[in-house]
Write an enzyme that holds these catalytic residues in place. Structure first.
Site, PDB file in Angstrom:
ATOM      1  N   HIS A 291     -14.696 -10.538  27.013  1.00  0.00           N
ATOM      2  CA  HIS A 291     -15.851 -11.332  27.319  1.00  0.00           C
ATOM      3  C   HIS A 291     -15.819 -12.939  27.526  1.00  0.00           C
ATOM      4  CE1 HIS A 291     -17.746  -7.587  25.404  1.00  0.00           C
ATOM      5  NE2 HIS A 291     -17.761  -7.507  26.582  1.00  0.00           N
ATOM      6  N   TYR A 462     -13.778 -13.226  21.190  1.00  0.00           N
ATOM      7  CA  TYR A 462     -12.926 -12.434  20.277  1.00  0.00           C
ATOM      8  C   TYR A 462     -13.069 -11.070  20.620  1.00  0.00           C
ATOM      9  CZ  TYR A 462     -14.820 -16.681  18.340  1.00  0.00           C
ATOM     10  OH  TYR A 462     -15.323 -17.995  18.197  1.00  0.00           O
ATOM     11  N   HIS A 463     -12.820 -10.630  22.026  1.00  0.00           N
ATOM     12  CA  HIS A 463     -12.998  -9.156  22.356  1.00  0.00           C
ATOM     13  C   HIS A 463     -11.869  -8.618  23.286  1.00  0.00           C
ATOM     14  CE1 HIS A 463     -17.493  -9.368  21.358  1.00  0.00           C
ATOM     15  NE2 HIS A 463     -16.785  -9.495  20.093  1.00  0.00           N
ATOM     16  N   PRO A 464     -10.490  -8.867  23.022  1.00  0.00           N
ATOM     17  CA  PRO A 464      -9.649  -8.698  24.029  1.00  0.00           C
ATOM     18  C   PRO A 464      -9.248  -7.204  24.238  1.00  0.00           C
ATOM     19  CG  PRO A 464      -8.467  -9.530  22.107  1.00  0.00           C
ATOM     20  CD  PRO A 464      -9.987  -9.876  21.788  1.00  0.00           C
TER      21      PRO A 464
END
Length: 526
Positions: A291, A462-464
Site C-alpha cells: 500500500h 508496512y504491508h508487503p
C-alpha cells in the site's frame, strides 16, 4: 529431526507452531532469527514510538531506489523477534473487504473465498465485544476497543462526519466503508501479539521447540523434496531435518529470499549470482506490492493532549509511564493510530479505495525523526495498488539483505488515487471539529505541485505481499494448498502468498493464513 520445521516466528509462524504442536505425536520446531519478545517497549502499546527510533526488534530494510518516488530509497521495517511484525506494528485489527477474498478464489484458488476464509478469522479471534456472525468469541487472538482513546481521535471522526461521511462502528462487519475507531490486538493494557496469543500458551508442550537467534541460510533438498533447513546460530552452522514438511513463514521479503538462496527461482537470476539452479520457478520474488502511503501533518500548539515534544508533553508521558507500570492503563495504552476511515475517492467507485489512519501526534519519517510541538497526522494510502515490483538477491551471501523493489507509483492509477485521497483528507481536516490547527501539509497545491509533493513523500505503510503468489499460473509459486510447485514437503504460509493485497492492514489476514495452512497440513499428514 522434527516432523515440521517452521521458518519464521512471526504472525503466521506462531499460529503454525501452536496449531501443529496440538498433536502430541508431532515434533515441531519454530526457527526465529530474532530473540524472545521480552522488551517492555514491545508490550507497552505506546512503545512503538521508541522502537521506531531505536530499530529494536526490526530488520529495518531499505528498498532499491524508486523511480516513482523521485529516486528515493524507501523504508521497510519487518519484525525480528518472536511475534514478528505483530510485535512491532500498530496493532490494528482489519480483515479487508469481502471482495478481496472472492477475487482470490476467482483467480483460480479454490477454498479462499470470503465465505471460506471467514471461519478461520472467527477461529482466531476473541473479540471483547462478544461473539457474533462477524466475530469470534473464543479464539487465541484478543481483539478489543481502545479503553482510553485520545479526545482528538473523536474529533477526527466528527470532522469526517461533518465532511459528509458516515460513521462505521465496525470496520470488520457487514461493510467496511465509513469512519470510526480501529479495534486493536490488545489485552489488559498490553500489546497482544501472535507470540502472546498463540506461542506463549504452547511453550510448555514437550513436542514444541522454539529456536531463537537462528537465521535460516537455505533449504536442504533431496532431489525435489525439502528435507531440512540450514541455520546459523551463535556463529555455528547446523542442519535441522524435517520428516514431514518445511513451512516458510518468513514474510513477503524473506520467504522468497530463502527460496532463491536455496536454488529455487528464476534460473537466469540465480546463475548470474553463481548459485545452482535446483528448481526453475520463475515467479519467486515477482509481483511484490504494498500500500503506497503519504502522511499529512497539522501543527496545533494548543492541542496539549496530543502526544508531542514539549515540556508539558514530557510531564504527561512521565506520568503515563508510572500509570502504565502500576495499572496497565492511561495514555501509554494508545496505538497512536486510533481512528481511521475507508473511503471512495470518487462516487462511481464500487467500494472504498483509500484508507486513512489518524495519528494523535506529528509523524515524520516513520516516527524516526523528532518533531517539536503538538498536532496530529493523517496517513492516506491506496488500498488496491496496481504497481508491482520484486524481491531478488542482492548477493549470494545469505546474511545480506534482499534487494527490495516495490515499484511504488509505477502505475499512474496509484498516483491518481493517492492524490485524490490527499485532497479528500484535506477536506476532512478543514472541518470545524478540528479547528485550531494550522494548514495541513500539501494544502492549496495545484495538481503539478501536489504530484511532486506526493512523489517526494510517499512510502510504505508496512504491508508487503505477493512475492510468492498463490495461483494456478506458470508465474505463481504456490498452489491453493500453499504447496511450493515442483518441490515436495515444502509450503509457504505468510503474506507472500496473497494473489492481491487485501483492502486494509495485513496482520489479521496473515494470522488467518496461518490458521488455514495449519488445517491443510494436518489433513495432508493425517
Amino acid at each position: 529431526m522434527y516432523d515440521y520445521l517452521i521458518v519464521g516466528g512471526g504472525s503466521a509462524g506462531c499460529v503454525l507452531a501452536a496449531r501443529l504442536s496440538e498433536d502430541p505425536q508431532a515434533r515441531v520446531a519454530l526457527i526465529e532469527a530474532g530473540d524472545a519478545d521480552r522488551s517492555a517497549l514491545i508490550h507497552c502499546p505506546a512503545g512503538i514510538a521508541l522502537m521506531a527510533r531505536t530499530g529494536q526488534a526490526n530488520w529495518a530494510f531499505a528498498t532499491a531506489p524508486q523511480p516513482g518516488l523521485g529516486g528515493r530509497s524507501g523504508y521497510q521495517p519487518r519484525g525480528k523477534v518472536l511475534g514478528g511484525s505483530s510485535s512491532i506494528n500498530a496493532m490494528i485489527y482489519i480483515r479487508g473487504q469481502h471482495e478481496d477474498y472472492d477475487g482470490w478464489a476467482a483467480a483460480g484458488n479454490p477454498g479462499w473465498s470470503w465465505a471460506e476464509v471467514l471461519p478461520y478469522f472467527l477461529k482466531a479471534e476473541h473479540n471483547e465485544r462478544g461473539a457474533s456472525a462477524w466475530h469470534g468469541g473464543g479464539g487465541p487472538l484478543n481483539v478489543m476497543d481502545l479503553p482510553e482513546p485520545n479526545p482528538w481521535s473523536q474529533r477526527f471522526i466528527e470532522a469526517a462526519r461533518q465532511a459528509g461521511f458516515d460513521e462505521n462502528p465496525d470496520f470488520n462487519g457487514a461493510s467496511q466503508e465509513g469512519v470510526g475507531y480501529y479495534q486493536v490486538t490488545h489485552r489488559g493494557g498490553e500489546r497482544f501479539s501472535a507470540a502472546k496469543a498463540y506461542l506463549a500458551p504452547a511453550l510448555a508442550r514437550p513436542n514444541l521447540e522454539v529456536i531463537t537467534g537462528a537465521q535460516a541460510l537455505k533449504l536442504v533438498l533431496e532431489g525435489r523434496r525439502a528435507v531440512g533447513v540450514e541455520v546459523l546460530q551463535g556463529g555455528t552452522r547446523r542442519v535441522l531435518q524435517a520428516r514431514r514438511e518445511v513451512v516458510l513463514a518468513a514474510g513477503a521479503l524473506q520467504s522468497p529470499q530463502l527460496l532463491l538462496l536455496s536454488g529455487i527461482g528464476p534460473g537466469a537470476e540465480l546463475q548470474a549470482l553463481g548459485l545452482p539452479v535446483l528448481h526453475e520457478l520463475p515467479g519467486v520474488g515477482r509481483h511484490l506490492h504494498d500500500h503506497p502511503d503519504v502522511v499529512l501533518l497539522v501543527d496545533a500548539p494548543q492541542a496539549r493532549d496530543t502526544v508531542g515534544v514539549s515540556v508539558g508533553g514530557a510531564w504527561r508521558v512521565l506520568g503515563g509511564v508510572q500509570q502504565w507500570r502500576a495499572q496497565r492503563s492511561g495514555m501509554l495504552t494508545t496505538n497512536f493510530a486510533e481512528a481511521g476511515a475507508f473511503l471512495r475517492t470518487r462516487n462511481d467507485e464500487a467500494r472504498p479505495d483509500i484508507q486513512l489512519h489518524f495519528v494523535i501526534g506529528k509523524l515524520v519519517d516513520h516516527g524516526r525523526s523528532t518533531v517539536l510541538g503538538h498536532g496530529w497526522s493523517a496517513h492516506v494510502c491506496v488500498l488496491r495498488p496496481k504497481s508491482r515490483g520484486s524481491v531478488a538477491l542482492a548477493s549470494p551471501d545469505p546474511l545480506a539483505p534482499p534487494r527490495i523493489d516495490p515499484g511504488f507509483l509505477s502505475d499512474p492509477d496509484d498516483l491518481r488515487r493517492l492524490m485524490a485521497g490527499v485532497r479528500l483528507t484535506h477536506r476532512i481536516l478543514a472541518q470545524p471539529a478540528l479547528a485550531g490547527g494550522g494548514q495541513p501539509t500539501a494544502a492549496g497545491l495545484d495538481e503539478a505541485a501536489l504530484e511532486r509533493w506526493v512523489r517526494a513523500k510517499a512510502d510504505t505503510i508496512y504491508h508487503p505481499v505477493g512475492s510468492c503468489r498463490m495461483g494456478p499460473g506458470a508465474d505463481d509459486v504456490v498452489d491453493a494448498e500453499l504447496r511450493v510447485k515442483g518441490i515436495a514437503g515444502l509450503r509457504i504460509a505468510d503474506a507472500s502468498i496473497m494473489p492481491s493485497i487485501v483492502s486494509g492492514n495485513t496482520n489479521a489476514p496473515t494470522i488467518m493464513i496461518g490458521e488455514k495452512a495449519a488445517d491443510m497440513i494436518r489433513r495432508a499428514n493425517a
